[in-house]
Design an enzyme around this catalytic site. Sequence first.
Site, short mmCIF file in Angstrom:
data_model
loop_
_atom_site.label_atom_id
_atom_site.label_comp_id
_atom_site.label_asym_id
_atom_site.label_seq_id
_atom_site.Cartn_x
_atom_site.Cartn_y
_atom_site.Cartn_z
CE LYS A 42 -5.98 -11.19 16.47
NZ LYS A 42 -6.34 -11.60 15.09
CB SER A 118 -9.19 -14.32 15.94
OG SER A 118 -8.16 -13.59 15.08
CB SER A 142 -9.01 -12.11 12.22
OG SER A 142 -9.74 -13.52 12.79
N1 GLN Z 1 -12.23 -17.35 11.49
C1 GLN Z 1 -11.21 -17.50 10.56
C2 GLN Z 1 -10.39 -18.94 11.20
O1 GLN Z 1 -10.50 -19.00 12.25
C3 GLN Z 1 -10.41 -16.43 10.40
C4 GLN Z 1 -9.70 -16.19 11.43
C5 GLN Z 1 -8.30 -15.02 11.24
O2 GLN Z 1 -8.67 -14.07 10.21
N2 GLN Z 1 -7.55 -14.89 11.81
O3 GLN Z 1 -9.27 -19.23 10.54
#
Ligand code: GLN
Length: 451
Positions: A42, A118, A142
């Site tokens: 990532k 994400s 995510s």
């Molecule tokens: N959707 C969640 C957020 O925006 C989780 C994102 C993540 O795990 N990085 O915080």
Amino acid sequence: MHRLSSRRLATAIKDPYNALISIRQSPKQGEGPLAPLTWVAKDNITTTEEPTTCASAALKNYYSPFDATVVKLLDEAGATLVGKANLDEFGLGSSNTNSAFGPVKNPLYEEFRVAGGSSGGSAAAVSGELCDFSLGTDTGGSVRQPSSYCGVLGFKPTYGRISRWGVAAYAQGFDTVGIVARDFSVIRKTFDVIDKYDEKDVTAMPPWIRNKFGAAHLPKKLRIGVPREFLVGELLEETKKEYSTTLENLMKAGHTVVPVSLPSIKKSLPAYYTLVSAGAASSLSRFDGVRYGVLVGPEYPETIIPENRAHGLGTEVKRRTLLGNFTLSSESGDHFVRATGIREHLVEEMNDVLQFPNHLINTEGNPDGVHVLVAPTAFGIAPTIEDYKLACRTSLVNGYINDIMTIPASLAGCPSISVPMRNRRYGIQVMTQYGFDRFLLKAAELIEAHK
Ligand code: GLN
């Protein structure tokens, strides 16, 4: 070093999903326990050979002076890094639509459906077979949610197990590096390599706790807890059907499925967003164009920070920064403290229902408790990009609400994995006690066999 050979991989990757922000030109084939596996990181995980953008316009030309610890470990073990994966900017989002490099297309569908987020690029790259495995980061789901949408395994280990040295922080008390792959053997091999204490990461699980977990023997009959608070009205019919088929198959095979209750799950969504927005406001304050990020020009020194942030950062980052700075201000009352209290209650409730002791805080464990907890990973299949955008335009909360399924394991810091159900479009999430990651992988593999 295992890199005895410097043979270059000839194949150039084609990426019809926009899963990758950069593709490594002629990557070197490594040697070691992970050779010849290929992987992508990532793009919030630092590498020196390509920019580490975090999918932000602010960092589009940022080169890290060092490789993240996970990159070094995988390199030494012979895995070949072939590219950097798209994401929601700095990890803030659930659909990979908050990226300065555009959204990721889900490889499971002809039409444009979101890959989730994400770590949407990490999940799509594995699902679309651009690589054998990928690393993502999971703050509130995510790794698990995009894996569920893209039909692959997404494993979020216990908080602190994998080094975050060289991983751009979103919310320090939650961020966990996770692994995406198509089969358990790759997840396990990769985890064995990166599950190491790193003294450079102050939040790393120390060796004296690591030594407490012992061998992970799977009992003949698994006790599986179904938290009723996860059975929310938003779950789509098909998700419930897939989920209950798996549970019925497990019962037919002699495993016990027990309804359990963890009332704090109901309060986890607001608690999580309160805590992580505060974390994000603090972590992201360094992207000011002075320490990191775009430089709009030094002519007006007094405005350089606001101008850089206005130009460089996306809407969701700005929104969370405002929310987080408010939460951290004296005007906000005691939101932060109350959210922390909900987190503590959730951990207590998990300790009550799970069989294993919580070695972090020295609990006994409940001998009559369950071995694992299960829930669907998401409400339904990946939405089309139009439907997703429309839902978010109708109410911003629609962009956050799905996270209710994955956030509890993040608040608890416990290990959790999303396993594809029968037709790969739905994921079932398996969770267990803090630190029992290897037990979790075995139990999840057994559950997968009953889908
Ligand atoms: N959707 C969640 C957020 O925006 C989780 C994102 C993540 O795990 N990085 O915080």
